[in-house]
Design an enzyme around this catalytic site. Structure first.
Site, PDB file in Angstrom:
ATOM      1  N   LYS A  44       0.780  -1.095  -0.023  1.00 28.02           N
ATOM      2  CA  LYS A  44      -0.093  -0.032  -0.060  1.00 28.02           C
ATOM      3  C   LYS A  44       0.976   1.244   0.003  1.00 28.02           C
ATOM      4  O   LYS A  44       2.099   1.206   0.095  1.00 28.02           O
ATOM      5  CB  LYS A  44      -0.797   0.176   1.136  1.00 28.02           C
ATOM      6  CG  LYS A  44      -1.974  -1.335   1.242  1.00 28.02           C
ATOM      7  CD  LYS A  44      -2.907  -1.118   2.451  1.00 28.02           C
ATOM      8  CE  LYS A  44      -3.566  -2.364   2.323  1.00 28.02           C
ATOM      9  NZ  LYS A  44      -4.682  -2.371   3.631  1.00 28.02           N
ATOM     10  N   TYR A  98     -11.914  -4.248  -3.659  1.00 29.24           N
ATOM     11  CA  TYR A  98     -12.248  -4.684  -2.464  1.00 29.24           C
ATOM     12  C   TYR A  98     -13.875  -5.395  -2.465  1.00 29.24           C
ATOM     13  O   TYR A  98     -14.213  -6.319  -1.548  1.00 29.24           O
ATOM     14  CB  TYR A  98     -12.460  -3.529  -1.365  1.00 29.24           C
ATOM     15  CG  TYR A  98     -11.330  -3.530  -0.736  1.00 29.24           C
ATOM     16  CD1 TYR A  98     -10.469  -4.288   0.047  1.00 29.24           C
ATOM     17  CD2 TYR A  98     -10.038  -2.341  -1.100  1.00 29.24           C
ATOM     18  CE1 TYR A  98      -9.215  -4.097   0.500  1.00 29.24           C
ATOM     19  CE2 TYR A  98      -8.986  -2.134  -0.721  1.00 29.24           C
ATOM     20  CZ  TYR A  98      -8.354  -2.851   0.257  1.00 29.24           C
ATOM     21  OH  TYR A  98      -7.101  -2.996   0.633  1.00 29.24           O
ATOM     22  N   ARG A 104      -1.205 -14.759   4.322  1.00 25.79           N
ATOM     23  CA  ARG A 104      -2.035 -14.184   5.151  1.00 25.79           C
ATOM     24  C   ARG A 104      -1.150 -14.247   6.585  1.00 25.79           C
ATOM     25  O   ARG A 104      -1.322 -13.314   7.464  1.00 25.79           O
ATOM     26  CB  ARG A 104      -3.502 -14.508   5.408  1.00 25.79           C
ATOM     27  CG  ARG A 104      -4.332 -14.304   4.348  1.00 25.79           C
ATOM     28  CD  ARG A 104      -4.662 -12.909   4.110  1.00 25.79           C
ATOM     29  NE  ARG A 104      -5.733 -12.745   5.136  1.00 25.79           N
ATOM     30  CZ  ARG A 104      -6.518 -11.483   4.976  1.00 25.79           C
ATOM     31  NH1 ARG A 104      -6.315 -10.752   4.013  1.00 25.79           N
ATOM     32  NH2 ARG A 104      -7.209 -11.434   5.925  1.00 25.79           N
ATOM     33  N   THR A 137      -5.266  -7.526  10.752  1.00 29.81           N
ATOM     34  CA  THR A 137      -5.564  -6.173   9.970  1.00 29.81           C
ATOM     35  C   THR A 137      -4.926  -5.051  10.895  1.00 29.81           C
ATOM     36  O   THR A 137      -4.443  -3.890  10.260  1.00 29.81           O
ATOM     37  CB  THR A 137      -6.889  -5.990   9.655  1.00 29.81           C
ATOM     38  OG1 THR A 137      -7.517  -7.368   9.072  1.00 29.81           O
ATOM     39  CG2 THR A 137      -7.234  -4.771   8.955  1.00 29.81           C
ATOM     40  N   ARG A 169       2.886  -6.693   9.556  1.00 26.02           N
ATOM     41  CA  ARG A 169       2.092  -5.503   9.932  1.00 26.02           C
ATOM     42  C   ARG A 169       2.573  -5.448  11.592  1.00 26.02           C
ATOM     43  O   ARG A 169       2.591  -4.439  12.032  1.00 26.02           O
ATOM     44  CB  ARG A 169       0.632  -6.034   9.964  1.00 26.02           C
ATOM     45  CG  ARG A 169       0.198  -5.631   8.579  1.00 26.02           C
ATOM     46  CD  ARG A 169      -1.235  -6.286   8.430  1.00 26.02           C
ATOM     47  NE  ARG A 169      -2.063  -5.957   7.160  1.00 26.02           N
ATOM     48  CZ  ARG A 169      -3.138  -6.485   6.616  1.00 26.02           C
ATOM     49  NH1 ARG A 169      -3.656  -7.267   7.407  1.00 26.02           N
ATOM     50  NH2 ARG A 169      -3.665  -6.085   5.406  1.00 26.02           N
ATOM     51  N   ASN A 182      -1.651  -0.048   7.228  1.00 26.72           N
ATOM     52  CA  ASN A 182      -1.152  -1.405   7.634  1.00 26.72           C
ATOM     53  C   ASN A 182      -0.328  -2.208   6.366  1.00 26.72           C
ATOM     54  O   ASN A 182      -0.149  -3.314   6.464  1.00 26.72           O
ATOM     55  CB  ASN A 182      -2.295  -2.500   8.045  1.00 26.72           C
ATOM     56  CG  ASN A 182      -3.512  -2.478   6.970  1.00 26.72           C
ATOM     57  OD1 ASN A 182      -3.235  -2.162   5.963  1.00 26.72           O
ATOM     58  ND2 ASN A 182      -4.463  -3.274   7.356  1.00 26.72           N
ATOM     59  N   HIS A 218      -1.710  -5.590   1.322  1.00 20.08           N
ATOM     60  CA  HIS A 218      -3.002  -6.318   1.219  1.00 20.08           C
ATOM     61  C   HIS A 218      -2.398  -7.604   0.724  1.00 20.08           C
ATOM     62  O   HIS A 218      -1.525  -7.828   0.117  1.00 20.08           O
ATOM     63  CB  HIS A 218      -3.965  -5.785   0.111  1.00 20.08           C
ATOM     64  CG  HIS A 218      -4.772  -6.473  -0.588  1.00 20.08           C
ATOM     65  ND1 HIS A 218      -6.030  -6.753   0.157  1.00 20.08           N
ATOM     66  CD2 HIS A 218      -4.745  -7.382  -1.345  1.00 20.08           C
ATOM     67  CE1 HIS A 218      -6.782  -7.823  -0.441  1.00 20.08           C
ATOM     68  NE2 HIS A 218      -6.228  -8.159  -1.480  1.00 20.08           N
ATOM     69  N   GLU A 242      -8.963 -11.061  -7.773  1.00 22.96           N
ATOM     70  CA  GLU A 242      -8.194  -9.878  -7.764  1.00 22.96           C
ATOM     71  C   GLU A 242      -6.940  -9.964  -8.743  1.00 22.96           C
ATOM     72  O   GLU A 242      -6.605  -8.763  -9.264  1.00 22.96           O
ATOM     73  CB  GLU A 242      -7.563  -9.981  -6.457  1.00 22.96           C
ATOM     74  CG  GLU A 242      -8.752  -9.657  -5.268  1.00 22.96           C
ATOM     75  CD  GLU A 242      -8.013  -9.891  -3.802  1.00 22.96           C
ATOM     76  OE1 GLU A 242      -8.848  -9.816  -2.947  1.00 22.96           O
ATOM     77  OE2 GLU A 242      -6.921  -9.984  -3.677  1.00 22.96           O
TER      78      GLU A 242
HETATM   79  P1  IDP Z   1      -7.365  -7.350   5.464  1.00 20.41           P
HETATM   80  O1  IDP Z   1      -6.481  -6.459   4.844  1.00 20.41           O
HETATM   81  O2  IDP Z   1      -6.704  -7.715   6.762  1.00 20.41           O
HETATM   82  O3  IDP Z   1      -8.000  -8.413   4.718  1.00 20.41           O
HETATM   83  P2  IDP Z   1     -10.118  -6.002   5.336  1.00 20.41           P
HETATM   84  O4  IDP Z   1     -11.124  -6.530   6.692  1.00 20.41           O
HETATM   85  O5  IDP Z   1     -10.486  -6.878   4.178  1.00 20.41           O
HETATM   86  O6  IDP Z   1      -8.795  -6.429   6.045  1.00 20.41           O
HETATM   87  O7  IDP Z   1     -10.107  -4.462   5.249  1.00 20.41           O
HETATM   88  C1  IDP Z   1      -9.316  -4.023   4.117  1.00 20.41           C
HETATM   89  C2  IDP Z   1      -8.754  -2.908   4.550  1.00 20.41           C
HETATM   90  O8  IDP Z   1      -9.530  -1.967   5.022  1.00 20.41           O
HETATM   91  C3  IDP Z   1      -7.691  -3.263   5.754  1.00 20.41           C
HETATM   92  O9  IDP Z   1      -6.500  -3.630   5.597  1.00 20.41           O
HETATM   93  C4  IDP Z   1      -7.674  -1.924   6.369  1.00 20.41           C
HETATM   94  O10 IDP Z   1      -6.769  -0.810   5.803  1.00 20.41           O
HETATM   95  C5  IDP Z   1      -8.893  -1.289   5.904  1.00 20.41           C
HETATM   96  N1  IDP Z   1      -9.925  -1.434   7.418  1.00 20.41           N
HETATM   97  C6  IDP Z   1     -10.428  -2.310   7.495  1.00 20.41           C
HETATM   98  N2  IDP Z   1     -11.502  -2.179   8.482  1.00 20.41           N
HETATM   99  C7  IDP Z   1     -11.255  -1.212   9.055  1.00 20.41           C
HETATM  100  C8  IDP Z   1     -11.568  -0.309  10.200  1.00 20.41           C
HETATM  101  O11 IDP Z   1     -12.452  -0.792  11.026  1.00 20.41           O
HETATM  102  N3  IDP Z   1     -11.060   0.983  10.335  1.00 20.41           N
HETATM  103  C9  IDP Z   1      -9.999   1.362   9.629  1.00 20.41           C
HETATM  104  N4  IDP Z   1      -9.439   0.573   8.448  1.00 20.41           N
HETATM  105  C10 IDP Z   1     -10.149  -0.353   8.164  1.00 20.41           C
HETATM  106 MG    MG Z   2      -9.400  -8.576   3.057  1.00 22.01          MG
END
Ligand code: IDP
Ligand code: MG
Length: 198
Positions: free
Chosen positions: A11, A51, A116, A122, A133, A153, A156, A167
């Site tokens: 990112k 997404y 993962r 996350t 992370r 973070n 992705h 994707e």
């Molecule tokens: P992941 O990247 O660990 O798979 P996802 O739930 O798919 O997590 O969410 C995608 C991205 O959206 C996260 O990596 C993060 O950058 C952002 N994100 C998800 N949930 C939140 C939140 O509650 N607050 C702020 N950012 C969030």
């Molecule tokens: Mg995700």
């Protein structure tokens, strides 16, 4: 199974923090093979497509966010998971279009789940030490929510084999993905190791 592929995106914060090499090293050293790579500045529409390739993402992400508030004994600001995700997506679009990102396809045994694992949870604040992370960034939901922005973070990683396929098709043309052999694959996968000793 050694042909399993996953999409990894460094990112904008990963690029800005000069962590591209560190991040690539983590995937290389576990034995995965880089089969495609490019740098782009995504558009907001593209990020929404990315997404939402998983039709469940909006619900699951909303529920995960609400749950994380409850775990901390806090009341979630909104109770509807879809409304929560709407906000998450808007913030993500701002974040992901802020600068260049590096998109990559990594291939190998258990590529999706292993990736993962090495990426970590996350939220960097609560993700395990030893993960990308957990090791390289400090952001928390508490801070990102207070500031009304996406959690930073670094990376992705596709959540499932199904998502990875969709994707990868979104980010890469088929001819941008290179099929080739790495010499290290012999020691990772071959049953017969004759030929090592001279
Ligand atoms: P992941 O990247 O660990 O798979 P996802 O739930 O798919 O997590 O969410 C995608 C991205 O959206 C996260 O990596 C993060 O950058 C952002 N994100 C998800 N949930 C939140 C939140 O509650 N607050 C702020 N950012 C969030
Ligand atoms: Mg995700």
């Amino acid at each position: 199974m050694k042909n399993e592929k996953t999409l990894i995106v460094i990112k904008p914060d990963g690029v800005q923090r000069s962590l591209v090499g560190e991040i690539i090293k983590r995937f290389e050293r576990i034995g995965l093979k880089l089969t495609a790579v490019k740098m782009i500045v995504p558009t907001a529409d593209f990020i929404e497509c990315h997404y939402t390739v998983d039709p469940e993402w909006k619900r699951v992400t909303g529920e995960k966010t609400i749950e994380s508030y409850r775990k901390k004994g806090l009341t979630p600001p909104i109770e509807d998971p879809f409304k929560v995700t709407e906000r998450v997506l808007k913030n993500l679009q701002n974040f992901m279009t802020s600068g260049p990102v590096i998109a990559m396809v990594w291939q190998g045994l258990h590529a999706v789940k292993l990736s993962r694992k090495i990426v970590g949870g996350t939220e960097p604040f609560s993700s395990d030490v030893g993960t990308i992370r957990g090791d390289f960034v400090l952001d928390s939901y508490q801070t990102s929510d207070k500031d009304g922005r996406s959690i930073r973070n670094l990376i992705h990683a596709s959540g499932s084999i199904e998502d990875a396929k969709k994707e990868i098709a979104l980010w890469f043309k088929p001819d941008e993905i290179i099929n080739y052999k790495l010499v290290s694959e012999q020691i990772l996968y071959d049953v017969n190791l004759d030929g090592i000793l001279e």
